[in-house]
Design an enzyme around this catalytic site. Sequence first.
Site, PDB file in Angstrom:
ATOM      1  N   HIS A   1       0.719  -1.280  -0.058  1.00 35.68           N
ATOM      2  CA  HIS A   1      -0.023  -0.061   0.041  1.00 35.68           C
ATOM      3  C   HIS A   1       0.764   1.247  -0.037  1.00 35.68           C
ATOM      4  O   HIS A   1       0.352   2.315   0.572  1.00 35.68           O
ATOM      5  CB  HIS A   1      -0.974   0.028   1.232  1.00 35.68           C
ATOM      6  CG  HIS A   1      -1.597  -1.154   1.417  1.00 35.68           C
ATOM      7  ND1 HIS A   1      -3.111  -1.394   0.862  1.00 35.68           N
ATOM      8  CD2 HIS A   1      -1.382  -2.247   2.142  1.00 35.68           C
ATOM      9  CE1 HIS A   1      -3.323  -2.667   1.214  1.00 35.68           C
ATOM     10  NE2 HIS A   1      -2.359  -3.160   1.896  1.00 35.68           N
TER      11      HIS A   1
ATOM     12  N   SER B   1      16.824  21.256 -15.240  1.00 34.43           N
ATOM     13  CA  SER B   1      15.863  22.098 -15.748  1.00 34.43           C
ATOM     14  C   SER B   1      16.437  23.590 -16.105  1.00 34.43           C
ATOM     15  O   SER B   1      17.382  24.326 -15.646  1.00 34.43           O
ATOM     16  CB  SER B   1      15.013  22.571 -14.345  1.00 34.43           C
ATOM     17  OG  SER B   1      14.377  23.631 -14.580  1.00 34.43           O
TER      18      SER B   1
ATOM     19  N   LYS C   1      17.738  21.434  -9.913  1.00 36.77           N
ATOM     20  CA  LYS C   1      16.997  20.173 -10.448  1.00 36.77           C
ATOM     21  C   LYS C   1      18.039  19.234 -11.206  1.00 36.77           C
ATOM     22  O   LYS C   1      18.740  19.433 -11.914  1.00 36.77           O
ATOM     23  CB  LYS C   1      15.800  20.435 -11.210  1.00 36.77           C
ATOM     24  CG  LYS C   1      14.751  21.254 -10.431  1.00 36.77           C
ATOM     25  CD  LYS C   1      13.567  20.311  -9.884  1.00 36.77           C
ATOM     26  CE  LYS C   1      12.783  20.337 -11.233  1.00 36.77           C
ATOM     27  NZ  LYS C   1      11.565  19.521 -10.922  1.00 36.77           N
TER      28      LYS C   1
ATOM     29  N   GLU D   1      11.227   8.486 -16.611  1.00 36.63           N
ATOM     30  CA  GLU D   1       9.973   9.094 -16.940  1.00 36.63           C
ATOM     31  C   GLU D   1       9.539   8.678 -18.194  1.00 36.63           C
ATOM     32  O   GLU D   1       8.457   8.088 -18.406  1.00 36.63           O
ATOM     33  CB  GLU D   1       9.868  10.488 -16.755  1.00 36.63           C
ATOM     34  CG  GLU D   1      10.054  10.864 -15.397  1.00 36.63           C
ATOM     35  CD  GLU D   1      10.112  12.369 -15.061  1.00 36.63           C
ATOM     36  OE1 GLU D   1       9.167  13.234 -15.229  1.00 36.63           O
ATOM     37  OE2 GLU D   1      11.581  12.946 -15.123  1.00 36.63           O
TER      38      GLU D   1
END
Length: 460
Positions: free
Chosen positions: A157, A278, A284, A291
């Site tokens: 979970h 970024s 970043k 992704e």
Amino acid sequence: MSNKMWGGRFSSGPDEIMEEINASIGFDYRLAAQDIRASKAHVSMLGATGILSGETAETISEGLDQVMAEIESGQLQFTRALEDIHMNVEARLAQLIGADAGRLHTARSRNDQVAVDFRLWVRDGVDQIDAQLKQLQVALAEKALTHAATVMPGFTHMQSAQPVTFGHHLLAYVEMLNRDRGRFADARRRLNECPLGAAALAGTSFPIDRHKTAADLGFDRPTGNSLDSVSDRDFVLETLAAASICAVHLSRLAEEIVLWVTPQFAFVRLSDKFTTGSSIMPQKRNPDAAELVRGKTGRVIGALQALLIVMKGLPLTYSKDMQEDKEGAFDAIQSLSLCLAAMSGMIKDMTVNEDAMRKSAGAGYSTATDLADWLVRVIGLPFREAHHVTGAIVKIASESGCDLHELTLGQMQAVEPRVTNEIFSVLGVDESVASRVSYGGTSPALVTPRAQWWVSKLKS
Ligand code: ARG
């Protein structure tokens, strides 16, 4: 002008739009190598059976080699007016060797031709994917061996459940990828029958030798029914189904990597080679490769859906709808291949923050099950009762804002008087994972040999 290949009964050429919707050369040019390979097998059989003279067969075969050389060097310009790869190749052959080129299509149709070409392409694709899956398995198993005793939180979970080892977690993916390889291997076994010689749909009146062409092209045998041979696209569907499941596995791993590299988790660090910056936020390091592996799953599954829908209402045998079988499959196999390469790179280069994993492994009362198991093992409580007692102890810890091992013996004895000091020996994360020695469990004593077994099996 009507079509040179099939325009005998036509007085005008196709409308511009007809040509556009009909043509497949824009994508089936990728079948060029398979098309020429299959044509060479066909013409060699035509020569061997005496359907064509040996000399004619030889001329055609050499012409085909030349067409292939022109395609490889980028010399040959394909034209849409010739519809597809099959007719582009044959038209060029005719320019090179003259009228004999027209004999190549004896005892054959584009229906069995495209079926054999595409089977050869899919078979090559499956072999390529299998090799890449194996490479990724090796990368995962080697990383698992290094981290056989590195503790991390195991989740259910998405909540801390029990401590596990990072090596064990990585080996879970090795198992998944092995099942993927099994599915691709199954698909390959079934697809490895040769449809060439089914001709348009009914077979042919020429005394062809289908066993010879099948063997020449590396197939196990010819297909058994000519109607099925030109109608069947199961081999693409099965491959896309295997690809979809595999893409889902890669997507789950990619998702975990995306989580693990967040500053909140900080479990692993990807190399600069597999991250991006970024343009506005200088701090970043984005896991774009992970992704995209996650994102590309959509197009792989999409290709399967699309082809299932194309095929679902088609009567036997060939319908032009089936020309829609190729683009999705090309894209899906190419995308999966890229995802596998990216994932292998990420895993190989990934570094592990063992401290962060360890800290997180102990959070959330993750050794509560160990406490309950101790109550069962040492004082003989039934597990349900031990669960209840442990729950009460966790409640005290939670109310006093501390971990289980930070409670005093007195606090625990207030709930269950038979608890002794010995209980503290099972509350650590290392003790917890070390105790999980049931077959397939997370103990480093099992994970190390399992990782070693995988590495040597995969590398042999
Ligand atoms: N380009 C066609 C395809 O990909 C080749 C087969 C054409 N057959 C036909 N009967 N028109 O399906």
